[in-house]
Design a protein around this motif. Sequence first.
Motif, short mmCIF file in Angstrom:
data_model
loop_
_atom_site.label_atom_id
_atom_site.label_comp_id
_atom_site.label_asym_id
_atom_site.label_seq_id
_atom_site.Cartn_x
_atom_site.Cartn_y
_atom_site.Cartn_z
N VAL A 1 0.97 -1.12 0.03
CA VAL A 1 0.04 0.08 0.03
C VAL A 1 1.14 1.21 -0.02
CG1 VAL A 1 -1.86 1.06 1.16
CG2 VAL A 1 -1.53 -1.39 1.25
N GLU A 2 0.66 2.14 -0.89
CA GLU A 2 1.51 3.24 -1.26
C GLU A 2 0.74 4.36 -0.74
OE1 GLU A 2 2.63 3.33 -5.18
OE2 GLU A 2 4.14 1.96 -4.97
N GLY A 3 1.55 5.79 -0.46
CA GLY A 3 0.92 7.12 0.17
C GLY A 3 0.60 6.85 1.35
N ILE A 4 1.22 6.08 2.07
CA ILE A 4 0.60 6.32 3.61
C ILE A 4 1.29 7.05 4.74
CG2 ILE A 4 -0.17 3.80 3.39
CD1 ILE A 4 2.94 4.03 5.22
N GLN A 5 0.63 7.43 5.67
CA GLN A 5 1.52 8.26 6.75
C GLN A 5 0.78 7.74 8.01
OE1 GLN A 5 -0.10 12.19 5.85
NE2 GLN A 5 1.84 12.89 5.27
N GLY A 6 1.89 7.90 9.06
CA GLY A 6 1.63 7.55 10.42
C GLY A 6 1.16 6.23 10.88
N ILE A 7 1.75 5.26 9.80
CA ILE A 7 1.44 3.92 9.93
C ILE A 7 2.60 3.04 10.79
CG2 ILE A 7 0.55 1.76 8.88
CD1 ILE A 7 -1.30 4.09 8.70
N LYS A 8 2.30 2.33 11.64
CA LYS A 8 3.00 1.51 12.45
C LYS A 8 3.36 0.09 12.29
CE LYS A 8 1.14 3.07 16.46
NZ LYS A 8 0.21 4.14 15.92
N TYR A 9 4.66 -0.59 12.58
CA TYR A 9 4.79 -1.84 12.34
C TYR A 9 3.67 -2.61 13.28
CZ TYR A 9 7.18 -6.38 12.96
OH TYR A 9 7.52 -7.69 13.30
N ASP A 10 3.24 -3.78 12.97
CA ASP A 10 2.36 -4.64 13.40
C ASP A 10 1.06 -4.21 13.72
OD1 ASP A 10 3.34 -7.26 14.24
OD2 ASP A 10 4.21 -6.57 16.04
N GLU A 11 0.52 -2.91 13.10
CA GLU A 11 -0.86 -2.69 13.13
C GLU A 11 -1.66 -3.25 12.51
OE1 GLU A 11 -2.79 1.81 12.03
OE2 GLU A 11 -0.50 1.74 12.68
N LEU A 12 -2.94 -3.49 13.07
CA LEU A 12 -3.99 -4.26 12.48
C LEU A 12 -4.64 -3.57 11.15
CD1 LEU A 12 -5.45 -6.79 13.12
CD2 LEU A 12 -7.13 -5.48 14.37
N VAL A 13 -5.13 -4.14 10.17
CA VAL A 13 -5.37 -4.00 8.95
C VAL A 13 -6.67 -4.27 8.42
CG1 VAL A 13 -4.91 -3.38 6.54
CG2 VAL A 13 -3.24 -3.30 8.08
N GLU A 14 -7.75 -3.67 8.11
CA GLU A 14 -9.03 -4.24 7.74
C GLU A 14 -9.08 -3.95 6.01
OE1 GLU A 14 -13.24 -2.29 8.10
OE2 GLU A 14 -12.92 -3.23 10.09
N ILE A 15 -9.23 -4.74 5.41
CA ILE A 15 -9.23 -4.97 4.01
C ILE A 15 -10.69 -4.98 3.38
CG2 ILE A 15 -8.34 -5.99 1.85
CD1 ILE A 15 -6.01 -6.78 4.03
N GLN A 16 -11.40 -4.04 2.76
CA GLN A 16 -12.52 -4.09 2.18
C GLN A 16 -12.45 -4.41 0.62
OE1 GLN A 16 -15.11 -0.99 3.42
NE2 GLN A 16 -16.84 -2.17 2.64
N MET A 17 -12.95 -5.54 0.07
CA MET A 17 -12.69 -5.93 -1.12
C MET A 17 -14.11 -5.17 -1.83
SD MET A 17 -11.81 -9.87 -0.50
CE MET A 17 -11.86 -10.38 -2.26
N GLN A 18 -13.78 -5.15 -3.56
CA GLN A 18 -15.03 -4.71 -4.18
C GLN A 18 -16.14 -5.37 -4.08
OE1 GLN A 18 -12.28 -6.42 -5.00
NE2 GLN A 18 -12.93 -8.19 -6.20
N ASN A 19 -16.54 -6.40 -3.42
CA ASN A 19 -17.71 -7.35 -3.39
C ASN A 19 -18.46 -6.99 -1.81
OD1 ASN A 19 -15.97 -8.64 -2.01
ND2 ASN A 19 -16.36 -10.74 -3.12
N GLY A 20 -17.64 -6.09 -1.13
CA GLY A 20 -18.23 -5.74 0.28
C GLY A 20 -17.54 -6.68 1.22
N GLU A 21 -16.71 -7.74 0.88
CA GLU A 21 -16.10 -8.61 1.83
C GLU A 21 -15.20 -7.99 2.41
OE1 GLU A 21 -13.55 -12.75 1.75
OE2 GLU A 21 -14.42 -12.27 0.01
N THR A 22 -15.12 -8.37 3.85
CA THR A 22 -14.10 -7.81 4.65
C THR A 22 -12.88 -8.78 5.12
OG1 THR A 22 -15.34 -5.93 5.69
CG2 THR A 22 -13.53 -6.41 6.87
N ARG A 23 -11.48 -8.58 5.04
CA ARG A 23 -10.55 -9.35 5.41
C ARG A 23 -9.72 -8.73 6.40
NH1 ARG A 23 -8.92 -12.79 -0.28
NH2 ARG A 23 -10.94 -13.47 -0.61
N THR A 24 -8.72 -9.34 7.07
CA THR A 24 -8.02 -8.84 7.95
C THR A 24 -6.54 -9.05 7.55
OG1 THR A 24 -9.53 -9.47 9.78
CG2 THR A 24 -7.40 -8.78 10.75
N GLY A 25 -5.74 -7.97 8.05
CA GLY A 25 -4.15 -8.08 7.77
C GLY A 25 -3.45 -7.40 8.92
N GLN A 26 -2.11 -7.41 8.65
CA GLN A 26 -1.38 -6.93 9.61
C GLN A 26 0.00 -6.23 8.97
OE1 GLN A 26 0.21 -9.64 12.36
NE2 GLN A 26 0.65 -8.42 13.97
#
Length: 458
Positions: free
Chosen positions: A18-43
């Motif tokens: 992911v590009e163009g980010i600001q103030g993001i930290k290592y190990d931070e939890l991420v919510e990924i929303q796909m084009q079909n509305g499905e949500t996935r989790t990342g780190q």
Amino acid sequence: MLKEYKTVSEVVGPLMAVEGIQGIKYDELVEIQMQNGETRTGQVLEVSEDKAMVQIFEGPAGINIKETKVRFQGKPLSLDVSEDMVGRIFDGMGRAIDNGPEIIPEKSLDINGQAINPVARDYPDEFIQTGISAIDHLNTLVRGQKLPVFSGSGLPHKELAAQIARQATVLNNDDKFAVVFAAMGITFEEAEYFMEDFRKTGAIDRSVMFVNLADDPAIERIATPKMALTTAEYLAFEKDMHVLVIMTDMTNYCEALREISAARREVPGRRGYPGYLYTNLSTLYERAGRLVGKKGSVTQIPILSMPEDDITHPIPDLTGYITEGQIILSRELKGMGIKPPINVLPSLSRLKDKGTGEGKTRKDHAPTMNQLFAAYAKGKEAKELAIILGESALSKTDKLYVEFTNRFEQEYINQGFYNNRTIQESLDLGWELLSILPKSELKRIKDDMIEEFMLKGE
């Protein structure tokens, strides 16, 4: 403040850039929303200037780079914990899968935890009875220790793991005891075996199970042992319980690390594993122990299958450096029908002397243990000599050692997966087998102890 981006530039395996980010930290939890509305989790795995590398727990299938939204949560991956988790079954990410009621959390804890500060550690010195003679008597497990089991493909480590989970207990102690069981990358059949065995024997009533299946995303496997250890630390240090953590199979965990390392295009170390494998494993193993001033404890039994039965392979090799000994399973003993096929001679528990003796087990524990080791080693030598030179070349004493060795394997080691022996039964059986040998051969036991215990056995 939550930050949302639509600047996904690349997806490689379980990793997303992911590009163009600001103030993001290592190990931070991420919510990924796909084009079909499905949500996935990342780190967040890595942050470099305005670019973040995110690992996707549910896998990358179906992700459209242009339409995917990435929302950074500003906190690490955490687990909602409660004492009600005991008796429940969860998936590798800590979601209940046993159709039970929802857990009402008492706390939400960062799963990454920390290794116990050496200054805060209390020395492990209380005996844990597993009900298995070859462990209790010869390679004693003590409270707060990390004692791995080195197995191989096709060897019955799952049966041994289930047996320890069913039978383990702290003697002469009224404190609560719990088992946290983490299974990583196992087949559906193996998962069913563990769940059915735990339910049938009642072991589930004092257990917390985390099950990550082989067809689950490999990245999820990285979180499973951390989930288990976070639960164990909460039960031990906040609820004053003695917790035994059984993790199987650490090899699958390390394979997942290697897969992610390859996807990140990191320079590989030995056998393609990442160079930080030692550091990574130590962050898990060093979460075992006792704390000064706390009643609870975390004891670990990691189980790993050695690729090609190679004990010099990086996974068992590094595990052996970090932990306090090892229990080794033998393919030869399995071929002889011995259950559990524990290879006594190369197995070792470095803390066994601290958890045995009068007031803990029995005063004859250490002498009989040393004598059994010595007699078994001598008996194995005599058997090898008989193969080369024939039985006629053996002396009368050598033949007694061969008899001892055969009975030791068939009666002492071969106790089956459902025979729960007390330490007293193991010690008495040891004396019975030592009575095969002439008294002059029992050089590691004092005469007064021989008189006291061997005569009692007769």
